[in-house]
Design a protein around this motif. Structure first.
Motif, short mmCIF file in Angstrom:
data_model
loop_
_atom_site.label_atom_id
_atom_site.label_comp_id
_atom_site.label_asym_id
_atom_site.label_seq_id
_atom_site.Cartn_x
_atom_site.Cartn_y
_atom_site.Cartn_z
N TYR A 235 1.14 -1.22 0.13
CA TYR A 235 0.13 -0.08 -0.04
C TYR A 235 0.72 1.64 -0.33
N LEU A 236 1.49 1.18 0.67
CA LEU A 236 2.65 2.13 0.20
C LEU A 236 3.26 2.07 -0.88
N GLU A 237 3.47 1.63 -1.64
CA GLU A 237 3.58 1.40 -3.10
C GLU A 237 2.64 2.33 -3.59
N LYS A 238 1.38 1.91 -3.27
CA LYS A 238 0.26 2.56 -3.75
C LYS A 238 0.13 3.81 -3.59
N ALA A 239 0.16 4.73 -2.20
CA ALA A 239 0.43 6.06 -2.08
C ALA A 239 2.03 6.15 -2.98
N LYS A 240 2.75 5.74 -3.04
CA LYS A 240 3.55 6.43 -3.35
C LYS A 240 2.96 7.03 -5.95
N ALA A 241 2.68 5.90 -5.98
CA ALA A 241 1.69 6.30 -7.53
C ALA A 241 0.87 7.47 -7.20
N LEU A 242 0.02 7.53 -6.14
CA LEU A 242 -0.66 8.83 -6.65
C LEU A 242 -0.17 10.03 -5.89
N ALA A 243 0.78 9.75 -4.86
CA ALA A 243 1.75 11.27 -4.79
C ALA A 243 2.65 11.14 -6.18
N ASN A 244 4.01 10.87 -6.60
CA ASN A 244 3.87 10.80 -8.06
C ASN A 244 3.72 11.85 -9.14
#
Length: 712
Positions: A235-244
């Motif tokens: 889920y941190l990988e998913k949050a990273k995608a949104l942050a990008n």
């Protein structure tokens, strides 16, 4: 026969042309309607000179090209040198033309996010200039200039310096990992966790763009009733995608932290904030998050409230818990936002008093990178309530305002309720220390560098984002007031109507008046005279003042209205719970005396006899009847007002609002009848002659059930 398909096609095109689904929000960029003004704009904006190649400046370039093409109805060429009418956008760092000019002096007042918009001579050519110290400031200035065009303002002699009054301007999403949204009334969550991180829905970009257009610079992705799974690697990988996706628009991502995460996903046997192993676990987790999201904003925490775990589980204080997390994110310049919404069913005291009692002894004990996020009022986002007493009582702790944009207690998505008047009512309240709530949260009184406003989002995956077309105005108002809390409710409504519907003056004046009155109308037919928390339990939809069977006393409406044969209202004076003692003397003076307390807060602070003579000359009971009946009648008037505006509105949105106003009127009658029929059972007084008597029994209203109401 051959003509029939052509006629059908033309009819279809006409229907489509007269319909809008609301997806574009306030960023429609339709051709300027005033032909004279259109010609002036075209003469003043003949080309674009935009410097810088960052992702943000690429967005500036695209936004200006798209916006001006739509508004001016022709393409705007890119210039390589200034000509008469060139629009120049950039920073002094990436555009030499903006150096060594008077603009540099103005930029000193713009800060990192502000902007300057001027009409100036560049190489002896009259130009319009958008300048800032940072690329994101240029983007904010771009949206402001386009707003001027959308609302048909003069841009002949511009001299604007604008900087945000608050550092953090945030949306709090109460979105769950299964895509349900707690207190969400516009569909499911817009975050599709299943397809992230590889699939970036274009809606994510449109979300970021809409927020940037009103200056919102932070988003909390997940529910304050947190799920520790959000802090795991997938889920941190998913949050990273949104942050990008959000970063070029100036938006930083925040996450909610479940206090018991070290036990739930870390394998520890405790979450005690003073335990060395717990501290180390959070430090490692923070380091891991920043490896994924270098500009991660920090954690938002709900702890020891409504069953959520927290430091008090280990006999520690809120400061102990917040400081432990603050130390973990401090090396990365992150912050912790600790919610002050706490109350316990084991505490026999008035719920109004509990947050104050818990937090004021901790003033000055929090780390420098901790903020307390305080709801606007002491109970829970009520249709009207006095400002939270913490705003006048913690001078050594940064306090962040928490408003609710989603209309949990304000008709949800079936009612037209414009919330800027509610926001302004709170912000302009005098705390009793000779300063307003707005001055507390913007750092004026304490020189705090951590300042902010958060709004609980009303956004879902409905095509128009917010369910009710007019609910978009509350998202818009939150952003505009977070940027500049001195703006007026009327001015914000005026902007939004012109950008979202039309600049027709009759439409704007009429719809604006309806919006400005709408919150007061809602209060009148649901919670008049200071009544509060008398809605249905669980789903919070509709009236239920009779409920008295919840296992927590403070979840029962009867706890709050305390109606009996003598009178109605919660006594919070010295002879009652004495919650008034938590306010500064100058503030509480307006409420503590029954004879001088404003009608709007009468039953909030006093238990008043049914035969008490009100300022109107009516008895309290007759005044209560008057308020309920008048409020319901005003919803019928809103329907009539909207129907007269049909010529100025596209058919799709006109009919959507008309249908919803019909629902609102029915709900107003429901509230009126159900509440008065119930209060009759304790007052033993008749509804005065001349009013339409309820045609349905109290038992009928008590029997209503809504097992699938949205937002639970």
């Amino acid at each position: 026969m051959k003509r029939f398909p052509l006629l059908l096609l033309l009819l279809l095109q006409a229907l489509l042309a007269s319909s809008e689904n609301g997806y574009e929000l306030w960023l429609r960029y339709n051709k300027v309607e005033d032909k004279t003004l259109l010609q002036v704009y075209r003469q003043q904006l003949t080309g674009l000179l935009i410097s810088g190649n960052s992702p943000t400046m690429d967005i500036v370039r695209k936004e200006l090209q798209t916006g001006l093409h739509g508004l001016l109805d022709h393409s705007i060429p890119l210039h390589t040198s200034p000509q008469a009418g060139t629009l120049i956008a950039g920073t002094p760092q990436n555009e030499p033309l903006l150096r060594n000019t008077a603009i540099n002096e103005q930029l000193k007042n713009a800060g990192n996010e502000g902007f300057v918009i001027t009409t100036s001579l560049i190489n002896n050519k009259p130009c319009t200039i958008i300048s800032a110290n940072t690329d994101i400031g240029v983007l904010y200035g771009t949206f402001h200039l386009l707003r001027l065009l959308q609302t048909q303002q003069s841009i002949t002699k511009l001299n604007i310096v604008s900087a945000p009054r608050l550092r953090l301007r945030m949306l709090n999403h109460w979105d769950n990992l299964n895509r349900t949204v707690e207190r969400g009334y516009a569909g499911f969550s817009i975050w599709n966790w299943h397809t992230l991180p590889d699939y970036i829905d274009p809606r994510y970009i449109d979300y970021a763009r809409a927020n940037a257009s009103i200056g919102i610079n932070g988003t909390v992705l997940t529910n304050v009733n947190a799920n520790a799974t959000m802090l795991t690697k997938p889920y941190l990988e998913k949050a990273k995608a949104l942050a990008n996706a959000f970063r070029p628009y100036g938006i930083r991502v925040f996450l909610t932290a479940r206090f018991s995460a070290p036990m739930e996903i870390g394998g520890l046997k405790t979450a005690d904030p003073l335990d060395p192993a717990v501290k180390q676990w959070w430090q490692q987790k923070a380091k891991e998050i920043y490896q994924y999201i270098p500009d991660f904003g920090g954690f938002l925490v709900k702890a020891n409230s409504e069953g959520q775990p927290g430091p008090q589980d280990y006999h520690r204080t809120h400061a102990d818990g917040a400081n432990m997390l603050a130390d973990a994110v401090a090396p990365f310049k992150g912050i912790v936002i600790w919610r002050a919404f706490v109350y316990s069913h084991t505490n026999p005291l008035d719920r109004h008093t509990q947050a104050f009692d818990e937090f004021t002894p901790l003033d000055g004990q929090f780390r420098k990178n901790v903020m307390l996020q305080v709801k606007n009022g002491p109970i829970d986002f009520m249709p009207r309530e006095p400002f939270h007493p913490l705003f006048g009582a913690m001078p050594n702790t940064p306090l962040m305002m928490e408003f609710q944009v989603t209309q949990e207690y304000l008709g949800q998505a079936t009612n037209l309720v414009y919330l800027a008047p509610l926001f302004k009512e709170v912000l302009e309240s005098n705390t009793g220390n000779d300063y307003t709530v707005a001055q507390v949260i913007d750092g004026s009184t304490s020189k705090d560098t951590l300042t902010g406003i958060a709004g609980v989002a009303n956004i879902g995956n409905d095509i128009n984002w917010c369910g009710h077309p007019f609910a978009q105005a509350n998202w818009y108002a939150l952003g505009r007031l977070a940027w500049d809390h001195s703006l007026s409710s009327a001015g914000i409504a005026n902007e939004w109507l012109r950008m979202t519907f039309t600049n027709n003056q009759h439409f704007v004046d009429t719809a604006q008046a309806m919006m400005l009155a709408s919150r007061d109308v809602y209060v009148q037919f649901t919670n008049p005279l200071g009544l509060h928390h008398i809605m249905g339990t669980g789903h919070h939809y509709g009236p239920a003042p009779w409920v008295n069977d919840q296992h927590r006393p403070e979840w029962n409406p009867v706890y709050y209205h305390k109606a009996d044969s003598i009178g109605i209202g919660f006594n919070r004076t010295t002879t009652g719970s004495n919650a008034l003692a938590q306010y500064q003397p100058k503030a509480r003076q307006q409420w503590e005396n029954l004879s001088t307390c404003p009608d709007a807060y009468l039953l909030w602070f006093h238990h008043v006899p049914w035969d008490y003579k009100m300022r109107s000359g009516r008895s309290l009971w007759n005044e209560l009847c008057y308020q309920y009946y008048t409020g319901a009648a005003r919803t019928a008037a809103m329907q009539q007002t909207w129907n007269k505006l049909q010529p100025y509105v596209d058919q799709q949105r006109f009919h959507e609002v008309a249908m919803l106003l019909n629902i609102q009127h029915k709900e107003s009658v429901w509230w009126r009848n159900a509440c008065l029929l119930y209060f009759q059972t304790v007052s033993h007084l008749p509804i005065p002659a001349g009013y339409e008597q309820p045609s349905t029994s109290l038992e009928y209203y008590k029997s209503l059930r809504f097992p699938y109401a949205p937002g639970i």
